[in-house]
Design an enzyme around this catalytic site. Sequence first.
Site, PDB file in Angstrom:
ATOM      1  N   ASN A  84       0.855  -1.183   0.000  1.00  0.00           N
ATOM      2  CA  ASN A  84       0.000   0.000   0.000  1.00  0.00           C
ATOM      3  C   ASN A  84       0.897   1.242   0.000  1.00  0.00           C
ATOM      4  OD1 ASN A  84      -1.452   2.275   1.012  1.00  0.00           O
ATOM      5  ND2 ASN A  84      -3.077   0.918   1.685  1.00  0.00           N
ATOM      6  N   HIS A 116       0.997   6.300   1.673  1.00  0.00           N
ATOM      7  CA  HIS A 116       1.754   7.275   2.456  1.00  0.00           C
ATOM      8  C   HIS A 116       2.932   7.880   1.700  1.00  0.00           C
ATOM      9  CE1 HIS A 116      -0.992   6.917   5.581  1.00  0.00           C
ATOM     10  NE2 HIS A 116      -0.714   5.663   5.864  1.00  0.00           N
ATOM     11  N   HIS A 133      -5.674   3.639  -1.697  1.00  0.00           N
ATOM     12  CA  HIS A 133      -7.004   3.983  -1.182  1.00  0.00           C
ATOM     13  C   HIS A 133      -7.336   5.383  -1.673  1.00  0.00           C
ATOM     14  CE1 HIS A 133      -9.756   4.361   2.641  1.00  0.00           C
ATOM     15  NE2 HIS A 133     -10.403   4.600   1.513  1.00  0.00           N
ATOM     16  N   ARG A 178      -9.446   8.129  -1.209  1.00  0.00           N
ATOM     17  CA  ARG A 178     -10.410   8.577  -0.188  1.00  0.00           C
ATOM     18  C   ARG A 178     -11.263   9.705  -0.725  1.00  0.00           C
ATOM     19  NH1 ARG A 178      -8.757   6.647   5.257  1.00  0.00           N
ATOM     20  NH2 ARG A 178     -10.523   7.847   5.975  1.00  0.00           N
ATOM     21  N   ARG A 206      -6.983  12.710   0.468  1.00  0.00           N
ATOM     22  CA  ARG A 206      -5.898  13.192   1.337  1.00  0.00           C
ATOM     23  C   ARG A 206      -4.547  12.566   0.986  1.00  0.00           C
ATOM     24  NH1 ARG A 206      -7.356  10.201   6.960  1.00  0.00           N
ATOM     25  NH2 ARG A 206      -9.340  11.156   6.533  1.00  0.00           N
ATOM     26  N   GLU A 260      -8.699   0.382  -3.053  1.00  0.00           N
ATOM     27  CA  GLU A 260      -9.547   0.467  -1.857  1.00  0.00           C
ATOM     28  C   GLU A 260     -10.415   1.697  -1.987  1.00  0.00           C
ATOM     29  OE1 GLU A 260      -7.323   0.817   1.698  1.00  0.00           O
ATOM     30  OE2 GLU A 260      -6.284  -1.067   1.409  1.00  0.00           O
ATOM     31  N   THR A 289      -8.301   3.657   8.134  1.00  0.00           N
ATOM     32  CA  THR A 289      -9.532   2.882   8.211  1.00  0.00           C
ATOM     33  C   THR A 289      -9.585   2.172   9.556  1.00  0.00           C
ATOM     34  OG1 THR A 289      -9.158   2.497   5.869  1.00  0.00           O
ATOM     35  CG2 THR A 289     -10.962   1.299   6.870  1.00  0.00           C
ATOM     36  N   GLU A 295     -11.097  -9.197   2.969  1.00  0.00           N
ATOM     37  CA  GLU A 295      -9.817  -8.842   3.582  1.00  0.00           C
ATOM     38  C   GLU A 295     -10.094  -8.755   5.078  1.00  0.00           C
ATOM     39  OE1 GLU A 295      -7.477  -5.620   1.939  1.00  0.00           O
ATOM     40  OE2 GLU A 295      -6.575  -5.235   3.904  1.00  0.00           O
ATOM     41  N   HIS A 343      -3.752  -4.539   7.771  1.00  0.00           N
ATOM     42  CA  HIS A 343      -3.906  -3.367   8.632  1.00  0.00           C
ATOM     43  C   HIS A 343      -3.060  -3.523   9.894  1.00  0.00           C
ATOM     44  CE1 HIS A 343      -5.483   0.292  10.337  1.00  0.00           C
ATOM     45  NE2 HIS A 343      -6.022   0.523   9.168  1.00  0.00           N
TER      46      HIS A 343
END
Length: 256
Positions: A7, A10, A43, A45, A49, A70, A101, A151, A194
Amino acid sequence: MVLLGVNIDHVATVRNARGGLLPDPVDAARIAEAHGADGITVHLREDRRHIKDMDLTRLRQSIATRLNLEMAATPEMVDIALDTMPEMVTLVPERRQELTTEGGLDVIGQFKRLGPFVCALQESGIPVSLFVDPNPEQVSASADVGAACIELHTGDYAHAWHRSPNAAQQAPLRQLFESAELAHQLGLMVNAGHGLDYENVKPVIAMPHLHELNIGHSIVAHAIMVGLGDAVAQMKVALGAPVSHQWRSESKNPAR
Ligand code: PXP
């Protein structure tokens, strides 16, 4: 061996801190793939962000492995997914205020609302995964609503690990394993993720029927210290891949 979805949200978070173009999530995806990532997860969003629409377009064009998108179950996001055609959509709950999340989807409570989204995506050829807590009722509802995959949310396990690794390997891990077993019996593919890091991931890879782990924060955090390529390669080793000479001499491996 369990597959690794990296992922890269970031990477975009850091870029967005200065409002410029660097670091580029597309470059990050390329490096992650070159060092063993089996797929790239982002993801998109509601508030954009981290990953933005243009990132998604560019990632779609450049990713050589698999793109896992996602997203929240909303008409806007489904339209974007149908334009992008990722290899998988993972539906996640989304609250604007949350840092990340925080819990799994309430598939039982939102059964009627989720059904048409799952159906529209899968009829267009995009398998749908539902991000759910390791709870048998939510797993059963995921199968009933027609999803191809779940998931399992490993967040509670990860929090428990930070308090006590031994305790985490009792009830929280058992719940994950039992949910994975049930999901498999119901014909669902099993992913998880996660809060996983180089240490707490090791007991998780023994989860029955586990196909892929989606891991972001710990890899990007470690990348600041050792570089993204090594951070990804070291996570692959934590998942059971042989140590590659590519990075063995370059940095200390926290996974050993
Ligand atoms: N899976 C899902 C559904 C997520 O929302 C996230 C966080 O964006 C992850 C996995 C990765 O979590 P982490 O960044 O803690 O590794």
